[in-house]
Design a protein around this motif. Structure first.
Motif, PDB file in Angstrom:
ATOM      1  N   ARG A 173     -15.079-107.681   3.842  1.00 14.76           N
ATOM      2  CA  ARG A 173     -15.003-108.742   2.601  1.00 14.76           C
ATOM      3  C   ARG A 173     -13.231-109.774   2.582  1.00 14.76           C
ATOM      4  N   GLU A 174     -12.294-109.078   3.496  1.00 16.63           N
ATOM      5  CA  GLU A 174     -11.152-109.526   3.770  1.00 16.63           C
ATOM      6  C   GLU A 174     -11.411-111.108   4.515  1.00 16.63           C
ATOM      7  N   MET A 175     -12.245-110.396   5.653  1.00 19.71           N
ATOM      8  CA  MET A 175     -13.123-111.465   6.991  1.00 19.71           C
ATOM      9  C   MET A 175     -13.522-112.532   5.857  1.00 19.71           C
ATOM     10  N   ARG A 176     -14.385-112.594   4.974  1.00 20.10           N
ATOM     11  CA  ARG A 176     -15.430-113.313   4.279  1.00 20.10           C
ATOM     12  C   ARG A 176     -14.625-114.525   3.765  1.00 20.10           C
ATOM     13  N   ASP A 177     -13.457-113.377   2.721  1.00 17.84           N
ATOM     14  CA  ASP A 177     -12.539-114.710   1.746  1.00 17.84           C
ATOM     15  C   ASP A 177     -11.433-115.463   2.547  1.00 17.84           C
ATOM     16  N   LEU A 178     -10.697-114.813   4.255  1.00 15.89           N
ATOM     17  CA  LEU A 178     -10.353-115.846   4.853  1.00 15.89           C
ATOM     18  C   LEU A 178     -11.178-116.795   5.059  1.00 15.89           C
ATOM     19  N   VAL A 179     -12.748-116.982   5.780  1.00 15.18           N
ATOM     20  CA  VAL A 179     -13.448-117.534   6.331  1.00 15.18           C
ATOM     21  C   VAL A 179     -13.634-118.719   4.833  1.00 15.18           C
ATOM     22  N   ARG A 180     -13.634-118.673   4.097  1.00 12.25           N
ATOM     23  CA  ARG A 180     -13.895-119.292   2.967  1.00 12.25           C
ATOM     24  C   ARG A 180     -12.606-119.887   2.104  1.00 12.25           C
ATOM     25  N   LEU A 181     -11.176-119.733   2.988  1.00  5.63           N
ATOM     26  CA  LEU A 181     -10.233-119.645   2.278  1.00  5.63           C
ATOM     27  C   LEU A 181      -9.949-120.888   3.630  1.00  5.63           C
ATOM     28  N   LEU A 182      -9.904-121.300   4.953  1.00  3.61           N
ATOM     29  CA  LEU A 182      -9.743-121.661   5.642  1.00  3.61           C
ATOM     30  C   LEU A 182     -10.626-122.758   5.819  1.00  3.61           C
ATOM     31  N   ALA A 183     -12.299-122.926   4.846  1.00  2.00           N
ATOM     32  CA  ALA A 183     -13.062-123.390   4.771  1.00  2.00           C
ATOM     33  C   ALA A 183     -12.344-124.483   3.696  1.00  2.00           C
ATOM     34  N   SER A 184     -11.751-124.411   2.299  1.00  2.00           N
ATOM     35  CA  SER A 184     -10.882-124.721   1.629  1.00  2.00           C
ATOM     36  C   SER A 184      -9.402-125.129   1.812  1.00  2.00           C
ATOM     37  N   GLN A 185      -9.757-124.797   2.905  1.00  2.00           N
ATOM     38  CA  GLN A 185      -8.538-126.008   3.581  1.00  2.00           C
ATOM     39  C   GLN A 185      -8.486-127.524   4.451  1.00  2.00           C
ATOM     40  N   GLY A 186     -10.290-127.103   4.964  1.00  2.00           N
ATOM     41  CA  GLY A 186     -10.385-128.503   5.419  1.00  2.00           C
ATOM     42  C   GLY A 186     -11.061-127.668   7.086  1.00  2.00           C
ATOM     43  N   VAL A 187     -11.231-126.624   7.842  1.00  2.00           N
ATOM     44  CA  VAL A 187     -11.054-126.501   8.381  1.00  2.00           C
ATOM     45  C   VAL A 187     -13.311-125.518   8.721  1.00  2.00           C
ATOM     46  N   THR A 188     -13.653-126.517  10.076  1.00  2.00           N
ATOM     47  CA  THR A 188     -15.251-126.422  10.022  1.00  2.00           C
ATOM     48  C   THR A 188     -15.781-124.698  10.489  1.00  2.00           C
ATOM     49  N   VAL A 189     -16.227-124.047  10.298  1.00  2.00           N
ATOM     50  CA  VAL A 189     -16.084-122.891  10.736  1.00  2.00           C
ATOM     51  C   VAL A 189     -17.605-123.215  11.086  1.00  2.00           C
ATOM     52  N   LEU A 190     -17.889-122.477  12.632  1.00  2.00           N
ATOM     53  CA  LEU A 190     -19.178-121.607  12.959  1.00  2.00           C
ATOM     54  C   LEU A 190     -18.727-120.138  13.350  1.00  2.00           C
ATOM     55  N   VAL A 191     -20.456-119.778  12.270  1.00  2.00           N
ATOM     56  CA  VAL A 191     -19.546-117.768  12.217  1.00  2.00           C
ATOM     57  C   VAL A 191     -21.736-117.140  13.131  1.00  2.00           C
ATOM     58  N   SER A 192     -21.147-116.809  14.042  1.00  2.00           N
ATOM     59  CA  SER A 192     -22.115-116.024  14.505  1.00  2.00           C
ATOM     60  C   SER A 192     -22.260-114.225  14.133  1.00  2.00           C
ATOM     61  N   SER A 193     -23.223-113.970  12.775  1.00  4.21           N
ATOM     62  CA  SER A 193     -22.788-112.670  12.327  1.00  4.21           C
ATOM     63  C   SER A 193     -24.499-112.111  12.774  1.00  4.21           C
ATOM     64  N   HIS A 194     -24.808-111.101  12.713  1.00 10.21           N
ATOM     65  CA  HIS A 194     -25.521-110.331  12.576  1.00 10.21           C
ATOM     66  C   HIS A 194     -25.953-109.401  11.407  1.00 10.21           C
ATOM     67  N   ILE A 195     -25.144-109.675  10.469  1.00  9.32           N
ATOM     68  CA  ILE A 195     -24.721-109.276   8.822  1.00  9.32           C
ATOM     69  C   ILE A 195     -25.634-110.110   8.215  1.00  9.32           C
ATOM     70  N   LEU A 196     -26.770-110.518   7.689  1.00  5.70           N
ATOM     71  CA  LEU A 196     -27.142-111.388   7.613  1.00  5.70           C
ATOM     72  C   LEU A 196     -26.763-111.432   5.712  1.00  5.70           C
ATOM     73  N   ALA A 197     -26.723-110.410   5.582  1.00  2.00           N
ATOM     74  CA  ALA A 197     -25.871-110.222   3.366  1.00  2.00           C
ATOM     75  C   ALA A 197     -24.207-111.162   3.363  1.00  2.00           C
ATOM     76  N   GLU A 198     -23.971-111.299   4.661  1.00  5.99           N
ATOM     77  CA  GLU A 198     -22.107-112.086   4.144  1.00  5.99           C
ATOM     78  C   GLU A 198     -22.676-113.462   4.519  1.00  5.99           C
ATOM     79  N   ILE A 199     -23.323-113.693   5.093  1.00  7.82           N
ATOM     80  CA  ILE A 199     -23.914-115.362   6.177  1.00  7.82           C
ATOM     81  C   ILE A 199     -24.501-115.866   4.800  1.00  7.82           C
TER      82      ILE A 199
END
Length: 334
Positions: A173-199
């Protein structure tokens, strides 16, 4: 603005020990728009990591074109790599120094002000453990340290290969919040994951790869809407009679242990009208919308065929019928 990542016709083969060539990538395409969190999904061995390694100049592609931050890769990679942070495969660190010292060494080597070390430790939740020796870190803590190292340059593009690996639910959950925070700051994030609910929770768009080829790409909302077959779960006291009433009106119905499923319903209000008119009162009427897991499992069940993709709204989808909605959300094999 131009896409942050553009990949077209990417091919990469590896020679087999017993002869022949394994096609890790076979004409793969991907586009990532600026400011998005883009999910990159595929089964093990589908070509995800090979794609990321080729994009970052870690392996040489056999054919295809790649652009990163508007510049051709790998030829112009030295000009843009300072604006890119990445974790690809398992992160490796010196085990006998502290996490803080490890990041300080990386910052110094990369010409980054060492003041960034404390900032990134705080971002990933390791400020209180920064003084500890890296070999004492759990797998999840090492993953956080890797993310911190990728953030040192304050990148415009962040590439994360399985960032939630080894994390507990709170860490995910913290990682999810961090990714969304970075995106809100204008960072483009490409994330590879097998946790599909998180994606599904964090991503704006998604690309699914299977056997070296793209089988789906588009906005997450558009992808799920394109696979929605209009099925509804119905709970009512007298299931057999309710099923007979609906079938008499031409509704396709399947019966579960404690509910009915009405298929391809265009007007759900018609269900309440039909059953209410016969004195059958509905206690639940819920749409069975597909989730990313069901779409993923359907699309990666067989190898994609050349030329089998078609454009549907904003998503690139394979030809053929949509998968059945995933009512019970089975766990994706890891």
């Amino acid at each position: 603005m131009p896409p942050v990542i553009e990949i077209a016709g990417l091919r990469k083969g590896y020679r087999r020990l017993r002869g022949g060539v394994h096609r890790a990538l076979d004409g793969f395409d991907m586009v990532v728009e600026p400011g998005q969190v883009h999910g990159f999904l595929g089964p093990n061995g589908s070509g995800k990591t090979t794609t990321l390694r080729a994009l970052l100049g870690l392996v040489r592609a056999d054919a295809g074109e790649m652009r990163i931050l508007g510049q051709p890769s790998p030829s112009a990679l030295p000009q843009v790599i300072g604006r890119v942070g990445a974790i690809v495969e398992s992160p490796q660190f010196f085990g006998n120094i502290s996490g803080r010292r490890m990041l300080t060494l990386l910052a110094t080597a990369g010409g980054v002000p060492t003041a960034r070390v404390e900032e990134v430790l705080a971002q990933v939740g390791l400020r209180d453990r920064g003084k500890d020796i890296v070999k004492t870190y759990s797998l999840g803590m090492k993953q956080r340290l890797a993310v911190a190292s990728a953030l040192l340059k304050a990148p415009e593009l962040l590439i994360l290969d399985e960032p939630a690996n080894g994390l507990d639910p709170a860490g995910i959950r913290e990682m999810r919040d961090l990714v969304r925070l970075l995106a809100s700051q204008g960072v483009t994030v490409l994330v590879s994951s097998h946790i599909l609910a998180e994606i599904q929770l964090i991503c704006d768009s998604v690309t699914i790869i299977s056997r070296g080829r793209r089988v789906l790409a588009g906005p997450v909302s558009g992808v799920l809407a394109s696979f929605d077959s209009g099925d509804f779960r119905i709970r009512v006291d007298d299931l057999p009679r309710a099923a007979d009433v609906l079938r008499a009106d031409g509704v396709q119905v399947t019966t579960g242990p404690d509910h009915l499923v009405a298929h391809r319903v265009a007007a759900p209000a018609r269900l309440t009208e039909l059953l209410g008119g016969k004195g059958l009162w509905i206690s639940e009427l819920a749409p069975l919308t597909p989730d990313l897991e069901s779409v993923f499992l359907q699309l990666t069940a067989t190898a994609p065929q050349p030329g089998a993709a078609k454009q549907v709204d904003d998503a690139v989808l394979p030809a053929g019928p949509p998968p059945a909605p995933n009512e019970f959300a089975p766990e994706v094999p890891r």
